[in-house]
Design an enzyme around this catalytic site. Structure first.
Site, PDB file in Angstrom:
ATOM      1  N   ARG A  60      -4.452   1.389  18.006  1.00  0.00           N
ATOM      2  CA  ARG A  60      -5.010   0.839  16.770  1.00  0.00           C
ATOM      3  C   ARG A  60      -4.694   1.817  15.640  1.00  0.00           C
ATOM      4  NH1 ARG A  60      -9.397  -2.626  16.228  1.00  0.00           N
ATOM      5  NH2 ARG A  60      -9.041  -2.317  14.013  1.00  0.00           N
ATOM      6  N   LYS A  61      -5.318   1.612  14.487  1.00  0.00           N
ATOM      7  CA  LYS A  61      -5.108   2.528  13.378  1.00  0.00           C
ATOM      8  C   LYS A  61      -5.666   3.904  13.708  1.00  0.00           C
ATOM      9  CE  LYS A  61      -9.332   1.206  10.882  1.00  0.00           C
ATOM     10  NZ  LYS A  61      -9.865   0.640   9.623  1.00  0.00           N
TER      11      LYS A  61
ATOM     12  N   CYS B 280     -14.533  -0.770   5.035  1.00  0.00           N
ATOM     13  CA  CYS B 280     -13.567  -0.092   4.165  1.00  0.00           C
ATOM     14  C   CYS B 280     -14.244   0.551   2.963  1.00  0.00           C
ATOM     15  CB  CYS B 280     -12.491  -1.071   3.700  1.00  0.00           C
ATOM     16  SG  CYS B 280     -11.441  -1.684   5.045  1.00  0.00           S
ATOM     17  N   GLY B 281     -15.433   0.090   2.614  1.00  0.00           N
ATOM     18  CA  GLY B 281     -16.187   0.698   1.519  1.00  0.00           C
ATOM     19  C   GLY B 281     -17.067   1.850   1.957  1.00  0.00           C
TER      20      GLY B 281
ATOM     21  N   ARG C  29       0.858  -1.197   0.000  1.00  0.00           N
ATOM     22  CA  ARG C  29       0.000   0.000   0.000  1.00  0.00           C
ATOM     23  C   ARG C  29       0.889   1.240   0.000  1.00  0.00           C
ATOM     24  NH1 ARG C  29      -3.455  -0.610   4.717  1.00  0.00           N
ATOM     25  NH2 ARG C  29      -4.766  -1.936   3.400  1.00  0.00           N
TER      26      ARG C  29
ATOM     27  N   GLY D 208     -17.021  -5.621   2.293  1.00  0.00           N
ATOM     28  CA  GLY D 208     -17.069  -7.077   2.372  1.00  0.00           C
ATOM     29  C   GLY D 208     -17.179  -7.635   3.759  1.00  0.00           C
TER      30      GLY D 208
END
Length: 506
Positions: free
Chosen positions: A166-167, A428-429, A57, A423
């Protein structure tokens, strides 16, 4: 201490860089499980659907790349990626099908081109989102790309920022049109105006603690704080360090900044931030965001006289190496050798003079990446899905394209409609802020397990953000065309011309 906290305590994630040459020499099967996790700190991801191959990425603040950088991405995609790459909802590019043997060389080529994959995964500050038309659109208060670059300079390669709970997601935008999804970010800086002694000062209001995954959507809390563009990067950094020092770490599913804000409250968090900055923060300014939403697809006048930017739809964000190479060529031929990837997985070609607009619109690539897609295609977003993702439960991109084509044939013209596929619950979408959000699941039909979705409707972002409501569960994907045809009746048709640009005079 959970597994990830234990491996971070043993060795900083960035230290895995020292092992890359050994991994390349000895092969992927020799990489220990802990080191497979650490590889995510340098942006390298092993995916179960593609054993022996890795995703990389690439970060690019505000989604901005040069033609030379885009050309490199296209070359790597053709050489190592089986000619497929993905644009993400964080304005980044994911390269596919890399082998560990080739990773050191690719990283060296990226570094030479001014790109990096560092800290694009795991417990790090992820790619910085901003308006893709920053510095171009006449409506914005100021260009925020320099802020994003400065913030990235502060934390990339800096071990002070590599052990977050976390992120950590950040958006910084000076654009009044909602295009960045700031309400679901850990830090959201949005355009604002303060009046001091009769003088109007352009700056940013600060909100913290937004998220989508980890238990559902939470919209960011306003801090009632205003920052100037000059101070914005440093404020973002201090917020991240507060999260590092005080964020919950016991459970991975409850470790996002949102849980710290819920525990402390925004007032205590603001006080801690002011103590670290060594100065009080002025109260929030007047919100300068409007009510309109822009996806930047089509032809738009820039603030620079005689120049335009062209927004192209990249269906579900998937591109080929050839398309990346062509985008690089077009940006050099018609613009100033620059491209912008967007949070809705599309791409802009900026700085196109009036006299070159018509020749650009006639380029063959624009039949694959249209500037005037159907309203169904226009709002289509999809996560990676089971093609490459460890977490996804269903195939998303192929199903999203098939559903869009079916709806185009049956529905014809409709109003702009955002349909976003995730998904899995990680979102993430960005399905929680879509007109129609589809979250992947598994469904039993006649004794067989098949791909299905939970259906959400009515989501939106911006100043009046609203999370989509879940109205249907366990819908088999094969039944989606009929379900969507019924749903679309609740979204009135547009009373406006067919989408398409107004071509400036030559």
């Amino acid at each position: 201490m959970n597994k990830i906290e234990a491996l971070k305590a043993e060795k900083d994630g960035l230290d895995v860089t020292d092992d890359l040459v050994r991994f390349a020499r000895e092969g992927w099967k020799t990489i220990a499980d802990d080191d497979k996790e650490r590889l995510k700190w340098v942006g390298i991801f092993q995916r179960r659907p593609t054993p022996g191959h890795f995703m990389m990425r690439i970060r690019m603040p505000n989604g901005i790349v040069t033609a030379a950088q885009c050309r490199l991405l296209g070359e790597v995609t053709r050489e190592s990626g089986r000619n497929v790459a993905d644009i993400t909802t964080r304005q980044q590019v994911q390269l596919r099908w890399l082998t560990i043997e080739g990773v050191p060389e690719v990283m060296a080529r990226l570094e030479a081109a001014g790109l990096t994959s560092l800290q694009t995964g795991m417990d790090n500050i992820r790619g910085i989102i901003g308006c893709p038309a920053t510095g171009l659109t006449p409506k914005e208060l100021f260009d925020t790309a320099p802020i994003a670059r400065e913030f990235q300079r502060i934390f990339v390669g800096n071990k002070a920022f590599t052990n977050l709970p976390r992120k950590f997601n950040v958006t910084i935008t000076g654009c009044p049109e909602h295009c960045t999804g700031g309400e679901t970010q850990d830090v959201s800086m949005t355009p604002a105006i303060r009046t001091v002694d009769g003088q109007r000062i352009a700056g940013l209001n600060v909100a913290v603690g937004g998220k989508q995954g980890s238990g559902g959507p939470v919209f960011a809390w306003a801090l009632d704080a205003f920052v100037t563009p000059e101070a914005a990067a440093a404020v973002c950094a201090e917020i991240a360090l507060i999260y590092r020092d005080h964020g919950p770490r016991e459970s991975r599913s409850k470790s996002r900044l949102a849980f710290l804000i819920a525990d402390w409250g925004p007032e205590r968090f603001r006080k801690e931030l002011e103590e670290r900055l060594g100065r009080p923060l002025p109260p929030a300014g007047a919100d300068a965001r409007g009510s309109s939403v822009s996806d930047h697809i089509g032809l738009f006048r820039q603030r620079q006289a005689g120049l335009n930017y062209l927004g192209l739809k990249v269906p579900v964000g998937r591109v080929t190496g050839h398309q990346l190479l062509e985008l690089a060529r077009l940006s050099e031929r018609y613009g100033r050798a620059e491209l912008r990837f967007t949070p809705t997985q599309n791409v802009l070609i900026p700085h196109v003079p009036d006299r070159l607009v018509r020749p650009l619109l006639d380029e063959p690539l624009l039949r694959e990446l249209p500037y005037n897609p159907s309203e169904i295609q226009r709002g289509l977003v999809s996560c990676t899905g089971t093609d490459f993702c460890n977490l996804a439960l269903i195939d998303t991109k192929t199903r999203a394209m098939a559903l869009a084509k079916t709806l185009e044939g049956h529905l014809g013209r409709t109003r702009p409609l955002t349909v976003r596929w995730s998904g899995c619950p990680a979102s993430c979408g960005n399905h929680h802020t879509a007109d129609v959000g589809l979250q992947g699941c598994k469904v039993k039909v006649n004794g067989k397990i098949v791909d299905g979705v939970h259906v959400f409707v009515g989501g939106r972002g911006g100043p009046d953000a609203k999370a989509a409501a879940r109205i249907l569960e366990d819908v088999p994907c094969d039944e989606l065309p009929q379900v969507m045809e019924r749903l679309v009746r609740f979204f009135p048709r547009a009373d406006r011309p067919e989408p398409g640009p107004e071509v400036p005079p030559a």
